[in-house]
Enzyme design. Structure first.
Site, PDB file in Angstrom:
ATOM      1  N   PRO A   1       0.240   5.353  -6.741  1.00 26.80           N
ATOM      2  CA  PRO A   1      -0.758   5.344  -5.661  1.00 26.80           C
ATOM      3  C   PRO A   1      -0.357   6.190  -4.457  1.00 26.80           C
ATOM      4  CG  PRO A   1      -0.436   3.134  -6.517  1.00 26.80           C
ATOM      5  CD  PRO A   1       0.630   3.982  -7.122  1.00 26.80           C
TER       6      PRO A   1
ATOM      7  N   PHE B   1       9.145  -0.525  -7.669  1.00 27.54           N
ATOM      8  CA  PHE B   1       9.649   0.129  -8.871  1.00 27.54           C
ATOM      9  C   PHE B   1       9.053   1.538  -8.880  1.00 27.54           C
ATOM     10  CE2 PHE B   1       9.854  -4.328  -9.768  1.00 27.54           C
ATOM     11  CZ  PHE B   1      10.957  -4.513 -10.609  1.00 27.54           C
ATOM     12  N   ALA B   2       9.795   2.493  -9.426  1.00 27.11           N
ATOM     13  CA  ALA B   2       9.311   3.879  -9.430  1.00 27.11           C
ATOM     14  C   ALA B   2       7.939   3.989 -10.081  1.00 27.11           C
ATOM     15  CB  ALA B   2      10.310   4.777 -10.161  1.00 27.11           C
ATOM     16  N   ASP B   3       7.690   3.153 -11.101  1.00 26.63           N
ATOM     17  CA  ASP B   3       6.418   3.212 -11.825  1.00 26.63           C
ATOM     18  C   ASP B   3       5.223   2.878 -10.947  1.00 26.63           C
ATOM     19  OD1 ASP B   3       8.757   2.047 -12.957  1.00 26.63           O
ATOM     20  OD2 ASP B   3       7.771   1.769 -14.872  1.00 26.63           O
TER      21      ASP B   3
ATOM     22  N   HIS C   1       7.754  -1.258 -14.811  1.00 23.59           N
ATOM     23  CA  HIS C   1       9.073  -1.710 -14.364  1.00 23.59           C
ATOM     24  C   HIS C   1      10.196  -0.977 -15.096  1.00 23.59           C
ATOM     25  CE1 HIS C   1       6.309  -5.041 -13.471  1.00 23.59           C
ATOM     26  NE2 HIS C   1       7.096  -5.306 -12.450  1.00 23.59           N
TER      27      HIS C   1
ATOM     28  N   ALA D   1       0.868  -1.179   0.000  1.00 20.77           N
ATOM     29  CA  ALA D   1       0.000   0.000   0.000  1.00 20.77           C
ATOM     30  C   ALA D   1       0.909   1.234   0.000  1.00 20.77           C
ATOM     31  CB  ALA D   1      -0.922  -0.002   1.223  1.00 20.77           C
ATOM     32  N   GLU D   2       1.223   1.721  -1.183  1.00 17.40           N
ATOM     33  CA  GLU D   2       2.214   2.787  -1.313  1.00 17.40           C
ATOM     34  C   GLU D   2       1.795   4.062  -0.586  1.00 17.40           C
ATOM     35  OE1 GLU D   2       2.869  -0.246  -4.351  1.00 17.40           O
ATOM     36  OE2 GLU D   2       1.081   0.930  -3.815  1.00 17.40           O
TER      37      GLU D   2
END
Length: 683
Positions: free
Chosen positions: A445, A439-441, A484, A412-413
């Protein structure tokens, strides 16, 4: 069967002096609540006002139960009486409403009706409804880790519970067993949207009744005594059991949602008559007289005292100074750590162990955790036995520093980012490092919390600096495809309240990470994951190496053209420059930005003035990529030194494909960079 709470307070049980104080506070709040729209009509201020009338019982209770010495309070925009009950004066309330420089919440920087008093741990919260629930969870986590006897109190409306991050807060608090009281003030509406559109349950708190380690209490938020009893029990339970409590208070909204809303457009006359009949203040007054605790004359005298207090407060607030327009650049971001030994972020001939980029990150994290025992790290997969994140950057850290300082978070970012904000509120000595996403992508959220955190320092007028480093594995060249391989730095650098760094070599990775972790403020540390174990990124890393923010690095000297780059493409650019020198005898200077925000304008312009031709290269898309800002700055500030247009090389304006053939067609490479450089040299 639901657990009952002990009824300590009642009209007969409560001491008269306490009842008098409560009635005075309720009158004081209501007078200001009803007066607020007049400031807008007179063009004095209070352009946003959410009346609290109908929430009087629960708001009085929150403020009375809150202890500024031990607790942390996160009020929402309708919590005027909560703030007054907690100790905020009438003058301070009006200063906030009309956005004066001495407004204790923000000095006029934040919207009116966002009440705060940071020195009392009454926090300045966002306008994003309910997002402060995660901050309450974060500060409660710090309370528990530091064995602090207090609770975090988060107050919000019932409709905010529909937000995903509110669920994340409830879930995380129950999993970690944290002392948080989540107060839901249920007035049946989210602006004009009725409750039945928000949830199938009549009472939204019941949506969470199945969560373990979470107690749910219901009370009549219109009734002073029921609210006081329930709020007292909620705090007691959170303290004694170190568990979260949801307290749902049934209220009515007597007025419109705000002064920009017309509730007569969606509420019929019968409903409007009903809510006025259930006015908590009128009910409390009648009760005090019915049980002969006060005479009508005594209550009138209390009301008169409140009226006089508001008049005096108005006179002082109306002539108070306005914010200084010159102050807008104050408190944009917290103070950066300044290196004395490495002011330019260069090794100075120092020798150190040759490391891969991943080794430099791992060793620096460990060194900084030894340096500051109040440093914490969490994220997904960061502390599983011998695994330290999916790329093993944090390998061995839990073994050395323990699970109290290195621990996993739910997938849960927003929770990861929001609780980092909250935990850093407990004490400014705390430093938080989060692996914001695997991953940065996948960081998107978390963007709501990231954006909110980026303007916390400015919004609080310098009262609170979120001291957080967000680590993000970025970029492509790994055959990762969507989610990714994307680059997101161009988006992140649009927020003035953060720093963004992007190293290309092991020594700079170590130095920038150390500076991030020792600085105040929000820092984003982008890690080019394709270079983690790449031999070309290896470098000798001096012990305790430091790289200041806003200092680029010349990776290759040259006189005929400048290539400005960072991250994965830095090595490609150096290789192209060497190749061009051998083939054409032209010397290309390669500038490694390292720090994107702040940007080293001086270093860039110095090179441009020397070579007179510029190629900007980065992995991200050309259109709206970070290079557009660099090119614009050069065109604006060094136009007379240019012998050719500023050119750019980057990805195509497409997502990054998974198939290696597609990835190669999309991402920049040496062939594309050389073609652009050769063409520019001939201009």
């Amino acid at each position: 069967m639901k657990k009952k709470y002990e009824k300590i307070y009642g009209v007969k049980k409560t001491p008269k002096e306490t009842l008098e104080q409560w009635y005075y506070l309720m009158q004081l709040g209501r007078i200001i609540d009803e007066k607020a729209p007049n400031y807008l009509k007179q063009a004095i201020g209070w352009s946003y006002h959410a009346p609290y009338a109908g929430h009087d019982g629960i708001q009085l209770a929150i403020g009375q139960v809150f202890d500024k010495e031990t607790d942390h309070l996160f009020p929402y925009y309708r919590d005027m009486l909560t703030a007054i009950s907690a100790g905020q004066t009438a003058e301070e309330t009006i200063l906030n409403g009309i956005s004066k420089a001495d407004d204790p919440a923000s000095g006029g920087r934040h919207m009116s009706n966002h009440f705060a008093k940071p020195e009392w741990n009454m926090h300045n919260v966002s306008s994003c409804t309910g997002n402060h629930t995660l901050h309450a969870v974060g500060v409660a986590r710090a309370m528990k880790k530091y064995d602090h006897k207090g609770v975090a109190i988060s107050s919000q409306g019932d409709s905010s519970v529909s937000e995903g991050y509110v669920y994340e807060a409830f879930n995380g608090a129950s999993r970690e067993k944290l002392p948080v009281v989540f107060v839901i003030q249920d007035n049946g509406y989210g602006i004009s949207v009725p409750k039945e559109v928000q949830t199938a349950n009549r009472k939204v708190a019941d949506n969470f009744a199945g969560m373990k380690n979470l107690r749910v209490i219901h009370c009549n938020g219109k009734d002073v005594f029921d609210s006081m009893n329930a709020m007292t029990e909620a705090k007691k339970h959170a303290l004694e059991h170190s568990e979260p409590v949801i307290l749902q208070a049934n209220c009515v909204r007597i007025g419109s949602h705000s002064n920009s809303d017309r509730h007569d457009l969606y509420r019929d006359e019968g409903e409007l008559t009903y809510v006025k009949a259930y006015d908590p203040l009128s009910k409390f007054r009648r009760m005090l007289m019915r049980y002969e605790r006060f005479t009508e004359e005594e209550l009138d005298a209390i009301e008169e005292r409140a009226i006089e207090e508001v008049k005096k407060a108005h006179k002082k607030a109306i002539v108070a100074k306005d914010p200084d327009p010159e102050s807008i650049h104050d408190f944009v971001i917290g103070e950066a750590y300044v290196s004395e030994k490495y002011p330019e972020g260069l090794p100075n001939g120092d020798e150190g162990e040759t490391m891969k980029l991943i080794g430099a990150l791992n060793s620096t994290l460990k060194a900084e955790f030894r340096h500051n025992p109040d440093t914490y790290l969490w994220g997904q997969d960061v502390s599983n036995k011998d695994k330290g994140g999916i790329f093993n950057v944090t390998k061995g850290m839990e073994d050395e520093f323990g699970s109290e300082r290195i621990f996993n978070a739910p997938i849960a970012e927003d929770f990861i980012m929001g609780t980092a904000n909250g935990m850093s509120r407990f004490d400014q000595k705390i430093r938080v490092v989060v692996e914001g996403a695997e991953f940065a992508d996948y960081f998107w959220p978390a963007m709501e919390q990231f954006v909110d955190t980026s303007h916390d320092y400015w919004r609080s007028n310098g009262a609170f600096s979120p001291n957080i480093t967000v680590r993000l594995a970025s970029g492509g060249y790994i055959g990762g495809g969507l989610y990714h391989s994307q680059n997101i730095e161009a988006t992140l650098t649009t927020f003035p309240g953060c720093r963004v760094v992007y190293p290309s070599y092991a020594d700079d990775a170590a130095g920038l990470l150390r500076t991030c972790m020792r600085s105040k403020g929000l820092n984003v540390f982008m890690e080019p994951k394709a270079l983690y174990n790449a031999p070309i990124a290896e470098a000798a890393v001096p012990e305790d190496f430091e790289v200041p923010f806003g200092k680029c690095r010349v990776r290759r000297e040259g006189t005929d053209m400048t290539i400005i780059t960072y991250g994965n493409t830095t090595h490609m650019c150096v290789s192209v420059a060497e190749e061009v020198a051998k083939e054409e005898g032209k010397e290309i200077e390669v500038i490694d930005l390292r720090s994107l925000l702040p940007l080293d304008k001086e270093g860039i312009l110095k090179s441009v003035k020397k070579t007179n031709k510029v190629l900007v290269v980065h992995e991200d898309k050309v259109f709206s990529g970070f290079g557009a800002e660099v090119a614009s700055m050069i065109a604006s500030e060094a136009f007379e030194h240019l012998d050719a247009p500023v050119e750019r090389v980057g990805s195509t304006f497409t997502p990054v494909g998974f198939n290696r053939i597609l990835e190669k067609a999309i991402l920049p490479n040496e062939e594309k960079i050389k073609e652009a450089a050769t063409k520019l040299l001939k201009f």
